[in-house]
Design a protein around this motif. Sequence first.
Motif, short mmCIF file in Angstrom:
data_model
loop_
_atom_site.label_atom_id
_atom_site.label_comp_id
_atom_site.label_asym_id
_atom_site.label_seq_id
_atom_site.Cartn_x
_atom_site.Cartn_y
_atom_site.Cartn_z
N GLY A 167 63.92 21.29 -39.94
CA GLY A 167 65.40 19.76 -41.13
C GLY A 167 65.53 19.68 -40.28
O GLY A 167 65.79 18.27 -40.25
N VAL A 168 66.34 20.14 -39.29
CA VAL A 168 67.32 19.09 -38.43
C VAL A 168 66.30 18.16 -37.15
O VAL A 168 66.55 17.37 -37.20
N SER A 191 65.38 29.14 -38.12
CA SER A 191 63.27 27.84 -38.09
C SER A 191 63.64 27.37 -39.33
O SER A 191 63.06 25.99 -39.01
N TYR A 192 64.00 27.81 -40.53
CA TYR A 192 63.40 26.41 -42.01
C TYR A 192 64.14 25.46 -41.20
O TYR A 192 64.46 24.08 -41.66
N LEU A 235 53.29 26.09 -29.28
CA LEU A 235 54.28 26.56 -28.03
C LEU A 235 54.24 26.26 -26.97
O LEU A 235 54.41 25.39 -26.29
N ALA A 236 53.49 26.54 -26.42
CA ALA A 236 53.35 26.60 -25.21
C ALA A 236 52.90 25.38 -24.61
O ALA A 236 53.03 24.68 -23.34
N HIS A 237 52.12 24.49 -25.47
CA HIS A 237 51.21 23.01 -25.18
C HIS A 237 52.48 22.55 -25.66
O HIS A 237 52.76 21.66 -24.50
N PHE A 238 53.42 22.79 -25.80
CA PHE A 238 54.66 22.02 -26.34
C PHE A 238 55.90 21.71 -24.94
O PHE A 238 55.95 20.56 -25.05
N LEU A 256 64.11 21.01 -30.74
CA LEU A 256 64.48 21.56 -31.69
C LEU A 256 63.49 22.13 -33.07
O LEU A 256 63.49 23.38 -32.81
N LEU A 257 62.94 21.39 -33.08
CA LEU A 257 60.95 21.57 -33.61
C LEU A 257 59.92 23.08 -32.60
O LEU A 257 59.75 24.15 -33.10
N THR A 258 60.77 22.44 -30.82
CA THR A 258 59.90 23.79 -30.08
C THR A 258 61.04 24.89 -30.80
O THR A 258 60.47 26.03 -30.89
#
Length: 395
Positions: free
Chosen positions: A246-247, A241-242, A188-191, A204-206
């Motif tokens: 998907g979004v 989170s799920y 996450l930190a890398h994201f 959104l994925l983050t």
Amino acid sequence: MTLLKPSDRRERLEKIVTAWWRWYAALGALGCAAYFVVPTTVWGQSVFVLVGASAVAATVVGTRMHRPRNRSAWLAIAMGTALWVIGDIVYEWIHITQGSVPYPSPADAIYLVGYPVYGFGLFLLARHKWRPSERGHVANSAIIMVAFGLLTWVFAVQPSLGGGGISGTAGLVDVAYPAMDIFLLGLLAHFVGSRQWRTLSYRLLTVAVALLVVTDTVNNFAIVSDSSSDRSVFDVGWIMSYVLIGVAALHPSMRRITNPNIESDAHLMASFTTPTVVVLTAATLTAPIVMFIEVVRDEPIAQWGWAVLLCALALVVLVMLRITDLLRLLHTQTVQLRAVADTDHLTGLANLRALEHRLWGNAGESTLLTVDIDRFKEINDTFGRGLGDQVLVVV
């Protein structure tokens, strides 16, 4: 019957596809609300599993529909999510058939396998071609992982083990879950430090990963009940989170999440932003803060001392690495700024400032040769300054 042109059909299809992620987001929010509204726990868990399965399907559909370049990353994310959904199904099946779920259970094994698969997909999505500047983001992630790992071990894992060592399968599972969260937190930190942050799908994925880590951490600190019959408000973190996964997969911007080709120095500078420095400073102070808290609580040093010592040593090494990177970056930028200040932006030759330095800094004799271009003013007046600049460059 009116036949549409291929371009019109493509445009209409893109409009339909673009609307899918909005519909899925609305249905996902409805599923989150239904999880707490349905009357029985069985129905609630059914909704939970259904939302998770829909996230897997949305990720696969979005990958096939948008055809991103890093397709394997999204498929790995879908596979990791699918393993968690299977774990949910196994957990509920054991609870329904046996009345209670032992710890650890087969569901825990499936959950734990899902973490590295899911994390591998995130790694493929955020990774760059390795360059010296890449180690800055890796070091940032490592600092956060060490600090979070120390907090989790001292205040969550060690108390659950009763102050003793790791014994039996249950003890291994107690350590494995926080370890997987630490792994995701590093990713996450890398994201957040990546240039791909501009796309909505990436953000959104983050947020989905952040919700997963936060909810897992709350569960690790034993704030949330472990019983499946208790639908806690914190469960919304897992189910949301799920939905966000998907979004993110259905949003059209997911096809633009590629490994950016950026300058090495720019990539290194991106790892020294103000929010990053604040977070890293707080993470570095974790070891002395934990030591202070444990001393005030009069906890036996034999239980927590070695953990603080090892983490403090790791943090010192990582911070020294970051300081070395910063000094190298400042030196490189100083050289570049000096070159820019002494160079004419049009011709690329030394400018008046550089000439003055050479004349006044030379202890010996100097010779100056001046070159004039005849009728240069007429060139500018007749053909414009653009052509005049080209003449200067050629001369």
